[in-house]
Write a protein that holds these residues in place. Structure first.
Motif, PDB file in Angstrom:
ATOM      1  N   HIS A 132      -8.018  25.204 -31.378  1.00  0.00           N
ATOM      2  CA  HIS A 132      -8.770  25.895 -30.526  1.00  0.00           C
ATOM      3  C   HIS A 132      -8.821  25.317 -28.984  1.00  0.00           C
ATOM      4  N   GLN A 204     -10.343  21.050 -36.712  1.00  0.00           N
ATOM      5  CA  GLN A 204     -11.739  21.385 -37.144  1.00  0.00           C
ATOM      6  C   GLN A 204     -12.076  20.099 -38.288  1.00  0.00           C
ATOM      7  N   TYR A 205     -13.122  19.758 -38.341  1.00  0.00           N
ATOM      8  CA  TYR A 205     -13.697  18.737 -39.372  1.00  0.00           C
ATOM      9  C   TYR A 205     -13.473  19.497 -40.819  1.00  0.00           C
ATOM     10  N   HIS A 289     -17.072  22.266 -31.406  1.00  0.00           N
ATOM     11  CA  HIS A 289     -16.754  22.070 -32.855  1.00  0.00           C
ATOM     12  C   HIS A 289     -17.532  20.630 -33.323  1.00  0.00           C
ATOM     13  N   ARG A 291     -16.825  17.999 -34.887  1.00  0.00           N
ATOM     14  CA  ARG A 291     -15.360  17.428 -35.070  1.00  0.00           C
ATOM     15  C   ARG A 291     -15.581  16.035 -35.708  1.00  0.00           C
TER      16      ARG A 291
END
Length: 302
Positions: A132, A204-205, A289, A291
């Motif tokens: 992203h 992303q996580y 995010h 994250r």
């Protein structure tokens, strides 16, 4: 899905939010492109992001990853990150105006381009590792403009009413796209086995991911891009669209393919590359995010 009733119809809140967004995009399309994109960026930055609590999330992430930043720079990023996100959304909903600009410009560059050209000539699958950053869809449009078979896996939004117009907007830029879930993943794997290229995000996580590092901090990271590349003998190529200083144009960087090894080593290389790119363009990664999260406690013996 969030807000859906028993008949799977989106709830009133979701429908209202979707209608407001569509109204914003419809109004924006009445404005010339060069003014439309920064205008929507301003609306996201100054109006929508504060309502959604984005500045607080950005500040929290920056406090973890970049505690060295001056307060003025943190304040700037709290405005600039949502501005970039709003510009990207306006570009997606600009349809042919956006893709025609990408197609008309020779914006693909980098050490990974020869690998992509060779794979296209050989009908070989490719895993495109993306994030992203900048505008993900500018990258898809640039690859598709060369006639390359660019597919993507996406996560449907929680707002089902929003999905009804967001998914067609994404499909207008490049196809095919596959929803996460058993059916979508099955279609994606058949496409990959047939020589298709697949864009997969990795920034992303992921709750069940491997604990790797990003900005020096532990974070759960998906291994799927590397695992698919190894399983299908496909090059793993990081590709990112970098927004240029004019706020409207892009350069698409295809970096050197990640050398095959083990999945965790390959994904750590991707994290390191994205970190370097983000440090150079701090306002273009989506700092909203979540994250980094506290480590999950292991379940004890029963």
């Amino acid at each position: 899905m969030s807000g859906a009733g028993d008949d799977d119809r989106p709830g009133l809140v979701d429908r209202a939010a979707s209608a407001l967004f569509q109204g914003l995009m419809a109004g924006a399309r009445l404005i010339p492109y060069e003014r439309r994109i920064p205008m929507v960026g301003w609306v996201f930055s100054r109006l929508l992001a504060p309502l959604a609590g984005w500045p607080a999330r950005i500040r929290a992430n920056l406090a973890l990853a970049r505690p060295d930043l001056a307060p003025a720079e943190v304040a700037r990023l709290c405005r600039a990150v949502p501005d970039n996100a709003g510009r990207a959304m306006a570009e997606i909903y600009s349809g042919a105006e956006f893709t025609s600009r990408i197609r008309a410009a020779d914006i693909l560059e980098g050490a990974g381009v020869p690998t992509l050209e060779a794979a296209a000539a050989d009908g070989r699958p490719v895993i495109i590792a993306c994030a992203h950053f900048g505008n993900y869809d500018a990258m898809r449009a640039a690859l598709s403009a060369r006639g390359w078979p660019v597919g993507a896996l996406y996560r449907p939004m929680n707002n089902a009413a929003f999905n009804r117009h967001y998914i067609p907007a994404m499909e207008a830029i490049a196809q095919p796209i596959f929803p996460r879930g058993r059916q979508g993943v099955g279609q994606m794997l058949r496409y990959l086995r047939g020589g298709g290229w697949l864009c997969l995000g990795f920034d992303q996580y992921i709750r069940d991911g491997a604990t790797l590092r990003f900005f020096g901090l532990p974070t759960e990271t998906v291994l799927t891009p590397a695992e698919l590349a190894l399983r299908h003998d496909a090059p793993l190529v990081p590709v990112h669209a970098v927004r240029q200083p004019d706020g409207l144009s892009f350069r698409v960087h295809a970096l050197a393919p990640i050398p095959p090894s083990d999945a965790e080593t390959m994904m750590q290389s991707l994290n390191d590359g994205l970190e370097a790119l983000t440090r150079a363009h701090m306002d273009q990664w989506f700092w909203v995010h979540r994250r980094w999260k506290p480590p999950r406690k292991k379940a004890g013996p029963a």
